[in-house]
Motif scaffolding. Structure first.
Motif, PDB file in Angstrom:
ATOM      1  N   GLN A   1       0.818  -1.217   0.000  1.00 24.09           N
ATOM      2  CA  GLN A   1       0.000   0.000   0.000  1.00 24.09           C
ATOM      3  C   GLN A   1       0.855   1.271   0.000  1.00 24.09           C
ATOM      4  OE1 GLN A   1      -3.123  -0.133   2.941  1.00 24.09           O
ATOM      5  NE2 GLN A   1      -4.010  -2.002   2.095  1.00 24.09           N
TER       6      GLN A   1
ATOM      7  N   ARG B   1      -6.948   7.395   0.719  1.00 25.59           N
ATOM      8  CA  ARG B   1      -6.124   7.118   1.904  1.00 25.59           C
ATOM      9  C   ARG B   1      -6.117   8.311   2.843  1.00 25.59           C
ATOM     10  NH1 ARG B   1      -0.375   4.423   1.357  1.00 25.59           N
ATOM     11  NH2 ARG B   1      -0.745   4.425   3.589  1.00 25.59           N
TER      12      ARG B   1
ATOM     13  N   TRP C   1      -7.265  -1.806  -3.872  1.00 19.58           N
ATOM     14  CA  TRP C   1      -5.829  -2.102  -3.962  1.00 19.58           C
ATOM     15  C   TRP C   1      -5.574  -3.232  -4.948  1.00 19.58           C
ATOM     16  CZ3 TRP C   1      -2.288   1.107  -2.290  1.00 19.58           C
ATOM     17  CH2 TRP C   1      -2.635   2.030  -1.298  1.00 19.58           C
TER      18      TRP C   1
END
Length: 393
Positions: free
Chosen positions: A169, A203, A261
């Motif tokens: 990530q 995010r 993701w």
């Protein structure tokens, strides 16, 4: 699939026996070590006192030796049973799978064996590089004395470095790569850079109200994509209203889904491979998957050919005896079958376009020549065979 299931059942039995044997073996040896340790302590105590070995201790020692012998024999017998179970797996494989798989391929395919081996090794190395198994690929290159150029390795090294970061990530390397290749990605109509910025913005949203100002500042990266992704940008900006209340319980909770993701990894792999001129799936994996589909059909055809004693039907090393449907996923280029000879054209027998516009194979053209002239089999036009032009699909 039924054959695989049969072998898998036998394998599961063996694995279960291994697990049970390991647990039983560990428990038996621990009990035996504890028993021997206690006896050793008693013998040491008797030796310190200087007393002679009593009849009781002698009897206990004899029992201990017998117990050790019985335990070892029992473990050896159980281990022997596992060997027989392992052999049953081999028999299940022999029973459910044909070992003569090579028989479905003409021997002529393996002409120039060294060259074929080098091509196969190169395909394996490319697959390993594409899967990120760099150390294994390097070891194979050394053992096979295969010389792989650094320019060939470099794209795979870069792709795997970025993909590893994405799996952790970390969007930094992917964003840097996408920005540096922006113009080429736009030529491919790729939305990779926008999706990376979008994920980075999400995010920041996941960071809560403390990241609100930073998220608003980062939203300026969406300006070049406003025309193509207006609706998605509106959704992300609307989510800021619920930031203080928590996005998890808002109509925008889907933005926090972890599937983004996996999607960005897939999008990056597809677009980066397309930009670098690489296939998303390695040639080895495609060949293996195609072979799994084609092999049962080819084995049936081989059995029919042998039964009818017409082995000469399948003699071309670059052509299969029948057409095998592999699905749209394996369609990479157009093919042309000659309407006269009913054969698929190849490099040695290419399609030829006649003056009248009809297309036939070169072999058909040669067979139709009569007295230096060619009459089209579909229309009455006569023409010079030399006027035909090769077509490349």
């Amino acid at each position: 699939m039924e054959q695989c299931a049969c072998v898998e059942r036998e394998l599961d039995k063996v694995l279960q026996k291994f697990l049970t044997y390991g647990q039983h073996c560990e428990q038996s040896l621990e009990e035996l070590l504890h028993y021997v340790g206690q006896l050793r302590a008693e013998l040491a105590s008797a030796a310190l006192q200087g007393t002679p070995l009593s009849a009781t201790l002698s009897l206990v020692m004899s029992q201990c030796c017998r117990k050790i012998k019985d335990t070892v024999q029992k473990l050896a017998s159980d281990h022997k049973d596992i060997h027989s179970s392992v052999s049953r797996v081999g028999k299940a494989i022999d029973r459910n799978f044909d070992s003569e798989i090579c028989g479905v391929v003409s021997d002529a395919v393996w002409d120039a064996r060294e060259q074929q081996q080098q091509i196969l090794q190169m395909a394996i190395v490319e697959h390993l590089y594409q899967q990120g198994m760099l150390s294994v690929a390097e070891e194979l290159c050394q053992e096979s004395t295969l010389n792989v150029d650094l320019d060939f390795k470099q794209p795979f090294l870069e792709l795997n470095r970025i993909l590893e970061a994405l799996h952790e990530q970390d969007l930094g390397p992917a964003l840097e790569w996408a920005v540096s290749h922006r113009h080429r990605l736009l030529e491919l109509n790729s939305s990779l850079e926008f999706k990376l910025h979008r994920l980075y913005f999400i995010r920041l949203l996941a960071g809560g109200p403390e990241k609100q100002l930073e998220a608003l500042s980062y939203a300026r990266h969406f300006q070049p994509f406003a025309q193509l992704h207006q609706r998605e940008i509106q959704v992300m900006m609307g989510s800021l209203v619920y930031l203080r209340l928590g996005l998890e319980k808002s109509p925008y909770c889907h933005l926090l889904d972890n599937s983004h993701w996996a999607e960005i990894c897939e999008t990056f792999t597809r677009d980066a491979c397309s930009l670098l001129g690489l296939s998303v799936e390695s040639p080895l994996s495609v060949s293996f998957a195609s072979g799994c589909v084609a092999l049962p059909v080819l084995m049936n055809i081989k059995a029919v050919i042998e039964q009818r004693q017409c082995t000469g039907v399948w003699s071309h090393k670059d052509e299969l005896p029948i057409e095998i449907e592999l699905g749209m996923k394996c369609w990479y280029h157009s093919v042309f079958a000659c309407p006269i000879l009913r054969q698929q054209t190849s490099d040695s027998n290419p399609p030829i376009k006649l003056i009248c516009g009809h297309v036939i194979s070169r072999d058909a053209l040669n067979k139709l020549i009569n007295g230096g002239k060619l009459k089209c089999p579909y229309c009455p036009m006569e023409q010079n065979p030399a006027d035909g032009k090769r077509i490349i699909f």
